[in-house]
Design a protein around this motif. Structure first.
Motif, PDB file in Angstrom:
ATOM      1  N   VAL A 108       0.853  -1.184   0.000  1.00 38.58           N
ATOM      2  CA  VAL A 108       0.000   0.000   0.000  1.00 38.58           C
ATOM      3  C   VAL A 108       0.890   1.236   0.000  1.00 38.58           C
ATOM      4  N   LYS A 109       0.666   2.110  -0.971  1.00 42.19           N
ATOM      5  CA  LYS A 109       1.456   3.328  -1.093  1.00 42.19           C
ATOM      6  C   LYS A 109       0.647   4.508  -0.560  1.00 42.19           C
ATOM      7  N   ILE A 110       1.235   5.211   0.373  1.00 44.48           N
ATOM      8  CA  ILE A 110       0.622   6.417   0.928  1.00 44.48           C
ATOM      9  C   ILE A 110       1.482   7.598   0.494  1.00 44.48           C
ATOM     10  N   GLY A 111       0.904   8.463  -0.331  1.00 42.67           N
ATOM     11  CA  GLY A 111       1.704   9.543  -0.882  1.00 42.67           C
ATOM     12  C   GLY A 111       2.746   8.998  -1.838  1.00 42.67           C
ATOM     13  N   TRP A 112       3.892   9.659  -1.900  1.00 38.74           N
ATOM     14  CA  TRP A 112       4.925   9.243  -2.849  1.00 38.74           C
ATOM     15  C   TRP A 112       6.086   8.501  -2.200  1.00 38.74           C
ATOM     16  N   PHE A 113       6.142   8.485  -0.869  1.00 39.85           N
ATOM     17  CA  PHE A 113       7.325   7.936  -0.233  1.00 39.85           C
ATOM     18  C   PHE A 113       7.052   6.801   0.742  1.00 39.85           C
ATOM     19  N   LYS A 114       5.869   6.767   1.321  1.00 39.90           N
ATOM     20  CA  LYS A 114       5.607   5.786   2.363  1.00 39.90           C
ATOM     21  C   LYS A 114       5.017   4.511   1.766  1.00 39.90           C
ATOM     22  N   ARG A 115       5.560   3.364   2.166  1.00 40.44           N
ATOM     23  CA  ARG A 115       5.094   2.064   1.685  1.00 40.44           C
ATOM     24  C   ARG A 115       4.805   1.153   2.878  1.00 40.44           C
TER      25      ARG A 115
ATOM     26  N   LYS B  80      -0.993  -5.963  -6.951  1.00 41.77           N
ATOM     27  CA  LYS B  80       0.037  -6.119  -5.929  1.00 41.77           C
ATOM     28  C   LYS B  80       0.392  -4.792  -5.272  1.00 41.77           C
ATOM     29  N   ASN B  81       0.127  -3.701  -5.967  1.00 42.29           N
ATOM     30  CA  ASN B  81       0.429  -2.377  -5.438  1.00 42.29           C
ATOM     31  C   ASN B  81      -0.801  -1.491  -5.580  1.00 42.29           C
ATOM     32  N   ILE B  82      -1.212  -0.887  -4.484  1.00 42.02           N
ATOM     33  CA  ILE B  82      -2.338   0.040  -4.538  1.00 42.02           C
ATOM     34  C   ILE B  82      -1.922   1.346  -3.867  1.00 42.02           C
ATOM     35  N   ARG B  83      -2.462   2.440  -4.366  1.00 37.80           N
ATOM     36  CA  ARG B  83      -2.170   3.751  -3.800  1.00 37.80           C
ATOM     37  C   ARG B  83      -3.446   4.295  -3.170  1.00 37.80           C
ATOM     38  N   ILE B  84      -3.324   4.816  -1.954  1.00 29.80           N
ATOM     39  CA  ILE B  84      -4.455   5.400  -1.244  1.00 29.80           C
ATOM     40  C   ILE B  84      -4.187   6.878  -1.044  1.00 29.80           C
ATOM     41  N   GLU B  85      -5.107   7.684  -1.511  1.00 31.60           N
ATOM     42  CA  GLU B  85      -4.970   9.130  -1.399  1.00 31.60           C
ATOM     43  C   GLU B  85      -5.734   9.642  -0.172  1.00 31.60           C
ATOM     44  N   ASP B  86      -5.434  10.867   0.189  1.00 34.09           N
ATOM     45  CA  ASP B  86      -6.189  11.594   1.225  1.00 34.09           C
ATOM     46  C   ASP B  86      -6.173  10.899   2.581  1.00 34.09           C
ATOM     47  N   ILE B  87      -5.054  10.293   2.929  1.00 33.97           N
ATOM     48  CA  ILE B  87      -4.913   9.718   4.265  1.00 33.97           C
ATOM     49  C   ILE B  87      -3.469   9.906   4.710  1.00 33.97           C
TER      50      ILE B  87
ATOM     51  N   ALA C  31       0.001   9.134   6.575  1.00 33.30           N
ATOM     52  CA  ALA C  31       0.724   7.881   6.777  1.00 33.30           C
ATOM     53  C   ALA C  31       0.623   7.401   8.224  1.00 33.30           C
ATOM     54  N   LYS C  32       0.666   8.322   9.184  1.00 32.28           N
ATOM     55  CA  LYS C  32       0.574   7.919  10.582  1.00 32.28           C
ATOM     56  C   LYS C  32      -0.810   7.364  10.896  1.00 32.28           C
ATOM     57  N   VAL C  33      -1.834   7.975  10.319  1.00 32.96           N
ATOM     58  CA  VAL C  33      -3.201   7.471  10.515  1.00 32.96           C
ATOM     59  C   VAL C  33      -3.321   6.066   9.941  1.00 32.96           C
ATOM     60  N   PHE C  34      -2.747   5.847   8.740  1.00 30.37           N
ATOM     61  CA  PHE C  34      -2.825   4.515   8.127  1.00 30.37           C
ATOM     62  C   PHE C  34      -2.041   3.498   8.949  1.00 30.37           C
ATOM     63  N   GLU C  35      -0.929   3.915   9.529  1.00 27.62           N
ATOM     64  CA  GLU C  35      -0.148   3.009  10.372  1.00 27.62           C
ATOM     65  C   GLU C  35      -0.971   2.534  11.570  1.00 27.62           C
ATOM     66  N   ILE C  36      -1.709   3.455  12.182  1.00 26.53           N
ATOM     67  CA  ILE C  36      -2.561   3.077  13.321  1.00 26.53           C
ATOM     68  C   ILE C  36      -3.745   2.245  12.838  1.00 26.53           C
ATOM     69  N   LEU C  37      -4.252   2.549  11.645  1.00 30.07           N
ATOM     70  CA  LEU C  37      -5.312   1.727  11.064  1.00 30.07           C
ATOM     71  C   LEU C  37      -4.837   0.291  10.896  1.00 30.07           C
ATOM     72  N   LEU C  38      -3.618   0.103  10.398  1.00 31.69           N
ATOM     73  CA  LEU C  38      -3.069  -1.244  10.252  1.00 31.69           C
ATOM     74  C   LEU C  38      -2.949  -1.936  11.609  1.00 31.69           C
ATOM     75  N   HIS C  39      -2.520  -1.194  12.617  1.00 31.87           N
ATOM     76  CA  HIS C  39      -2.444  -1.776  13.960  1.00 31.87           C
ATOM     77  C   HIS C  39      -3.799  -2.336  14.367  1.00 31.87           C
ATOM     78  N   TYR C  40      -4.862  -1.580  14.088  1.00 30.07           N
ATOM     79  CA  TYR C  40      -6.206  -2.069  14.422  1.00 30.07           C
ATOM     80  C   TYR C  40      -6.573  -3.292  13.586  1.00 30.07           C
TER      81      TYR C  40
END
Length: 375
Positions: free
Chosen positions: A212-219, A243-250, A252-261
């Protein structure tokens, strides 16, 4: 209008609403929470032209949502009750036998081949929840769209038609609890049902099958099965086999906590704090939970926000609850306001409440109704 409502609030709160009294011994009470089971299914009709002269129906493979088996039923030339046969018909049928039936809402749409991940055309939703039984033929649209509209829609690609059906089942669970004063404001969150082995997958790059790609740098290396198990929206993305998806408007820290959940069915310890950062994160996570239909996370965030409301934050919290359809949080806010007349008056004098009256006047009317109910 606002001045009139304020006058009524002041009158009722001064003369009828109670002021705080010494705490009483806690009493046992029954409370409830809603459990939402939602999912979707893609029904691919191959060789669509072969059925142009047939009155028969086509039935999808069975799929499971909420512990019940379902199927989509498609009539290429319409339900036989439509005399002219100029429409296609789509129905949702319950296959599982159950004594009391199943109450569910549903929607149908046609997938746009040009945009298979998000493209939908001719979406039709049920106006209300329906009571399904395996003994009836199901519910749906006898006149979904005309066959001429279907031909012109662009949804018939390589003589294939993809029908998307969604199902949402809401069941109410009762639990026994203790009655406390302000603790009643806490939203009830269903218990965790996460499988234990999911907790071991986070961080295992060997088993991860998606990036999952968040923005241009975070994977983030993730497991598609975990995302799909919690969210029908993620499930649709996983079904594309990308195999690779990009999510906009989120963030990276929020997505990291989402993954934790998603992997643990719980939130990091810092979210239990009452800091501004923890409260802001709960708001961001709630918005994401809405976007990806993650109901338990939504309720956890509502619960967090309900525990930190006070006189000064009430207006902003109630506005947030209204804007993001947080019904339980909104109910907690209303109960908190009308429980104490002095507190209600103090809230009414805050800037947050003045903004609430300006932007959401119907919510103010709800508060007045709640006050009157207390009489």
């Amino acid at each position: 209008m606002f001045a009139y409502l304020s006058t009524l609030f002041d009158f009722y709160s001064r003369n009828f609403l109670p002021t705080p009294s010494p705490p009483m011994a806690p009493a046992t009470k029954t409370s409830s929470y809603d459990v939402v089971h939602a999912g979707e299914h893609l029904f691919k009709v191959v060789g669509h032209s072969l059925f142009k002269d047939s009155d028969d129906s086509l039935t999808s493979e069975p799929f499971s949502i909420g512990g019940y088996e379902w199927a989509l039923v498609y009539f290429p030339n319409g339900d036989t009750r439509i005399a002219d046969g100029q429409f296609i018909s789509i129905f949702l049928k319950l296959l599982s036998a159950c004594k009391d039936g199943v109450t569910a809402s549903y929607s149908f749409s046609l997938q746009d081949p040009a945009s298979p991940t998000t493209g939908e055309k001719y979406k039709r939703e049920s106006n209300t929840s329906m009571k399904f039984s395996s003994s009836n033929s199901g519910f749906g649209g006898s006149m979904f769209i005309s066959k001429s509209d279907l031909a012109a829609s662009g949804c018939l690609s390589d003589d294939c038609l993809v029908i998307k059906g969604t199902v949402e089942i809401v069941t109410t669970k009762l639990i026994q609890g203790r009655e406390h004063d302000d603790d009643d404001n806490c939203v009830v969150v269903p218990p965790s049902d996460v499988s234990e082995h999911l907790q071991d997958l986070l961080g295992s790059n060997l088993k991860a099958d998606m990036t999952v790609k968040i923005g241009w740098f975070k994977r983030f290396q993730v497991h598609g099965c975990v995302l799909a198990a919690h969210s029908p929206v993620f499930g649709t993305l996983v079904e594309t086999k990308q195999k690779n998806i990009r999510i906009e408007d989120i963030d990276a820290k929020v997505f990291e906590i989402l993954l934790h959940y998603l992997y643990n069915d719980s939130l990091p310890d810092f979210t239990k704090e009452t800091t501004e950062y923890a409260i802001n994160m709960a708001q961001h996570l709630l918005i994401v939970a809405n976007r990806y239909a993650i109901e338990r996370l939504n309720l956890m965030c509502q619960s967090k926000l309900s525990k930190v409301i006070d006189v000064n934050t009430m207006g902003a919290t109630l506005a947030f609850a209204e804007e993001h359809s947080c019904q339980q949080l909104k109910a907690c806010c209303l109960e908190y306001m009308v429980r104490d007349g002095d507190r209600l008056q103090a809230i009414m004098r805050t800037e947050g409440f003045r903004q609430l009256k300006q932007n959401h006047p119907h919510v103010v009317s709800n508060i007045l109704d709640k006050v009157i109910d207390k009489l």
